[in-house]
Design a protein around this motif. Structure first.
Motif, PDB file in Angstrom:
ATOM      1  N   VAL A 192       0.824  -1.212   0.000  1.00  0.00           N
ATOM      2  CA  VAL A 192       0.000   0.000   0.000  1.00  0.00           C
ATOM      3  C   VAL A 192       0.862   1.269   0.000  1.00  0.00           C
ATOM      4  O   VAL A 192       0.428   2.310  -0.499  1.00  0.00           O
ATOM      5  CB  VAL A 192      -1.007  -0.024   1.185  1.00  0.00           C
ATOM      6  N   ILE A 193       2.082   1.183   0.509  1.00  0.00           N
ATOM      7  CA  ILE A 193       2.917   2.388   0.544  1.00  0.00           C
ATOM      8  C   ILE A 193       3.355   2.826  -0.847  1.00  0.00           C
ATOM      9  O   ILE A 193       3.808   3.954  -1.018  1.00  0.00           O
ATOM     10  CB  ILE A 193       4.146   2.249   1.473  1.00  0.00           C
ATOM     11  N   SER A 225      13.293   4.303  -4.914  1.00  0.00           N
ATOM     12  CA  SER A 225      12.121   4.739  -4.152  1.00  0.00           C
ATOM     13  C   SER A 225      12.480   5.228  -2.757  1.00  0.00           C
ATOM     14  O   SER A 225      11.882   6.172  -2.245  1.00  0.00           O
ATOM     15  CB  SER A 225      11.114   3.597  -4.008  1.00  0.00           C
ATOM     16  N   VAL A 226      13.445   4.560  -2.135  1.00  0.00           N
ATOM     17  CA  VAL A 226      13.801   4.855  -0.745  1.00  0.00           C
ATOM     18  C   VAL A 226      14.416   6.252  -0.664  1.00  0.00           C
ATOM     19  O   VAL A 226      15.383   6.568  -1.345  1.00  0.00           O
ATOM     20  CB  VAL A 226      14.766   3.790  -0.183  1.00  0.00           C
ATOM     21  N   GLY A 227      13.786   7.073   0.152  1.00  0.00           N
ATOM     22  CA  GLY A 227      14.244   8.439   0.319  1.00  0.00           C
ATOM     23  C   GLY A 227      13.655   9.410  -0.688  1.00  0.00           C
ATOM     24  O   GLY A 227      13.763  10.613  -0.524  1.00  0.00           O
ATOM     25  N   PHE A 228      13.024   8.898  -1.735  1.00  0.00           N
ATOM     26  CA  PHE A 228      12.440   9.767  -2.757  1.00  0.00           C
ATOM     27  C   PHE A 228      10.950   9.989  -2.511  1.00  0.00           C
ATOM     28  O   PHE A 228      10.480  11.106  -2.485  1.00  0.00           O
ATOM     29  CB  PHE A 228      12.663   9.190  -4.161  1.00  0.00           C
ATOM     30  N   HIS A 229      10.221   8.908  -2.355  1.00  0.00           N
ATOM     31  CA  HIS A 229       8.776   8.992  -2.130  1.00  0.00           C
ATOM     32  C   HIS A 229       8.502   9.188  -0.638  1.00  0.00           C
ATOM     33  O   HIS A 229       9.205   8.644   0.206  1.00  0.00           O
ATOM     34  CB  HIS A 229       8.089   7.721  -2.623  1.00  0.00           C
ATOM     35  N   PRO A 230       7.452   9.962  -0.291  1.00  0.00           N
ATOM     36  CA  PRO A 230       7.194  10.273   1.126  1.00  0.00           C
ATOM     37  C   PRO A 230       6.972   9.063   2.034  1.00  0.00           C
ATOM     38  O   PRO A 230       7.368   9.088   3.194  1.00  0.00           O
ATOM     39  CB  PRO A 230       5.943  11.160   1.097  1.00  0.00           C
ATOM     40  N   LEU A 231       6.359   8.018   1.538  1.00  0.00           N
ATOM     41  CA  LEU A 231       6.118   6.831   2.364  1.00  0.00           C
ATOM     42  C   LEU A 231       7.304   5.871   2.347  1.00  0.00           C
ATOM     43  O   LEU A 231       7.222   4.770   2.892  1.00  0.00           O
ATOM     44  CB  LEU A 231       4.841   6.115   1.913  1.00  0.00           C
ATOM     45  N   THR A 245      10.482   7.071   3.362  1.00  0.00           N
ATOM     46  CA  THR A 245      11.490   7.880   4.058  1.00  0.00           C
ATOM     47  C   THR A 245      11.715   7.355   5.479  1.00  0.00           C
ATOM     48  O   THR A 245      10.920   6.558   5.991  1.00  0.00           O
ATOM     49  CB  THR A 245      11.041   9.352   4.132  1.00  0.00           C
ATOM     50  N   ALA A 246      12.776   7.838   6.104  1.00  0.00           N
ATOM     51  CA  ALA A 246      13.123   7.381   7.457  1.00  0.00           C
ATOM     52  C   ALA A 246      12.003   7.624   8.476  1.00  0.00           C
ATOM     53  O   ALA A 246      11.712   6.722   9.279  1.00  0.00           O
ATOM     54  CB  ALA A 246      14.426   8.030   7.914  1.00  0.00           C
ATOM     55  N   PRO A 247      11.354   8.799   8.493  1.00  0.00           N
ATOM     56  CA  PRO A 247      10.261   8.968   9.466  1.00  0.00           C
ATOM     57  C   PRO A 247       9.129   7.954   9.250  1.00  0.00           C
ATOM     58  O   PRO A 247       8.570   7.435  10.222  1.00  0.00           O
ATOM     59  CB  PRO A 247       9.763  10.398   9.221  1.00  0.00           C
ATOM     60  N   ALA A 248       8.824   7.666   8.006  1.00  0.00           N
ATOM     61  CA  ALA A 248       7.783   6.676   7.722  1.00  0.00           C
ATOM     62  C   ALA A 248       8.211   5.294   8.211  1.00  0.00           C
ATOM     63  O   ALA A 248       7.417   4.558   8.800  1.00  0.00           O
ATOM     64  CB  ALA A 248       7.468   6.644   6.229  1.00  0.00           C
ATOM     65  N   PHE A 283       1.127  -6.289   9.572  1.00  0.00           N
ATOM     66  CA  PHE A 283       1.101  -5.170   8.628  1.00  0.00           C
ATOM     67  C   PHE A 283       2.410  -4.382   8.727  1.00  0.00           C
ATOM     68  O   PHE A 283       3.024  -4.046   7.700  1.00  0.00           O
ATOM     69  CB  PHE A 283      -0.109  -4.277   8.895  1.00  0.00           C
ATOM     70  N   GLY A 284       2.857  -4.108   9.937  1.00  0.00           N
ATOM     71  CA  GLY A 284       4.122  -3.395  10.135  1.00  0.00           C
ATOM     72  C   GLY A 284       5.304  -4.165   9.562  1.00  0.00           C
ATOM     73  O   GLY A 284       6.180  -3.585   8.914  1.00  0.00           O
ATOM     74  N   ILE A 285       5.314  -5.468   9.775  1.00  0.00           N
ATOM     75  CA  ILE A 285       6.388  -6.296   9.211  1.00  0.00           C
ATOM     76  C   ILE A 285       6.321  -6.246   7.689  1.00  0.00           C
ATOM     77  O   ILE A 285       7.354  -6.130   7.014  1.00  0.00           O
ATOM     78  CB  ILE A 285       6.307  -7.743   9.735  1.00  0.00           C
ATOM     79  N   GLY A 286       5.126  -6.304   7.135  1.00  0.00           N
ATOM     80  CA  GLY A 286       4.966  -6.213   5.682  1.00  0.00           C
ATOM     81  C   GLY A 286       5.508  -4.905   5.126  1.00  0.00           C
ATOM     82  O   GLY A 286       6.152  -4.889   4.069  1.00  0.00           O
ATOM     83  N   LEU A 287       5.252  -3.810   5.838  1.00  0.00           N
ATOM     84  CA  LEU A 287       5.780  -2.514   5.409  1.00  0.00           C
ATOM     85  C   LEU A 287       7.300  -2.492   5.462  1.00  0.00           C
ATOM     86  O   LEU A 287       7.962  -1.985   4.543  1.00  0.00           O
ATOM     87  CB  LEU A 287       5.197  -1.398   6.286  1.00  0.00           C
ATOM     88  N   LEU A 288       7.868  -3.046   6.530  1.00  0.00           N
ATOM     89  CA  LEU A 288       9.329  -3.068   6.668  1.00  0.00           C
ATOM     90  C   LEU A 288       9.974  -3.983   5.618  1.00  0.00           C
ATOM     91  O   LEU A 288      11.043  -3.656   5.077  1.00  0.00           O
ATOM     92  CB  LEU A 288       9.729  -3.498   8.076  1.00  0.00           C
ATOM     93  N   VAL A 289       9.339  -5.099   5.333  1.00  0.00           N
ATOM     94  CA  VAL A 289       9.848  -5.994   4.289  1.00  0.00           C
ATOM     95  C   VAL A 289       9.827  -5.272   2.944  1.00  0.00           C
ATOM     96  O   VAL A 289      10.784  -5.341   2.167  1.00  0.00           O
ATOM     97  CB  VAL A 289       9.032  -7.313   4.233  1.00  0.00           C
TER      98      VAL A 289
END
Length: 107
Positions: free
Chosen positions: A40-41, A58-64, A66-69, A85-91
């Motif tokens: 979804v991100i 994508s990493v660091g370019f798109h808002p979702l 980024t490090a804060p996300a 869900f959190g693990i899925g986002l981190l993966v």
């Protein structure tokens, strides 16, 4: 579509499936679905022009992406209700980061 892009997309399906099978086998289907929701991100790609650029990290370019996300995603792994869900986002972020490294090494 390049071989790198095809492998990248396949990994976004295969890695969550492998994790669901290894760690949540009795609830494989539900676990895999919740891990896949990490995709979804990629909605943040809709904010970019062009929406998809195969040579852009994508990493660091798109808002979702980024490090804060990522910090928020890590926080989602703490409550049991949002853990998968959190693990899925981190993966998802990890696979995107691997793809960024692959892009840099191949150029």
């Amino acid at each position: 579509m390049s071989l790198r892009a095809i492998i990248h997309l396949c990994l976004h399906v295969a890695v969550p499936a492998l994790l669901a099978w290894l760690f949540w086998r009795p609830q494989f289907g539900k676990a895999w679905l919740l891990l896949l929701l990490g995709w979804v991100i990629d909605l943040d790609h809709l904010l970019a022009d062009p929406i998809y650029a195969p040579d852009r990290c994508s990493v660091g370019f798109h808002p979702l992406h980024t490090a804060p996300a990522v910090a928020v995603y890590a926080g989602l792994t703490v409550p049991r209700r949002t853990r998968l869900f959190g693990i899925g986002l981190l993966v998802h972020i990890a696979l995107d980061a691997i793809d960024c490294v692959w892009m840099r090494c191949s150029s």
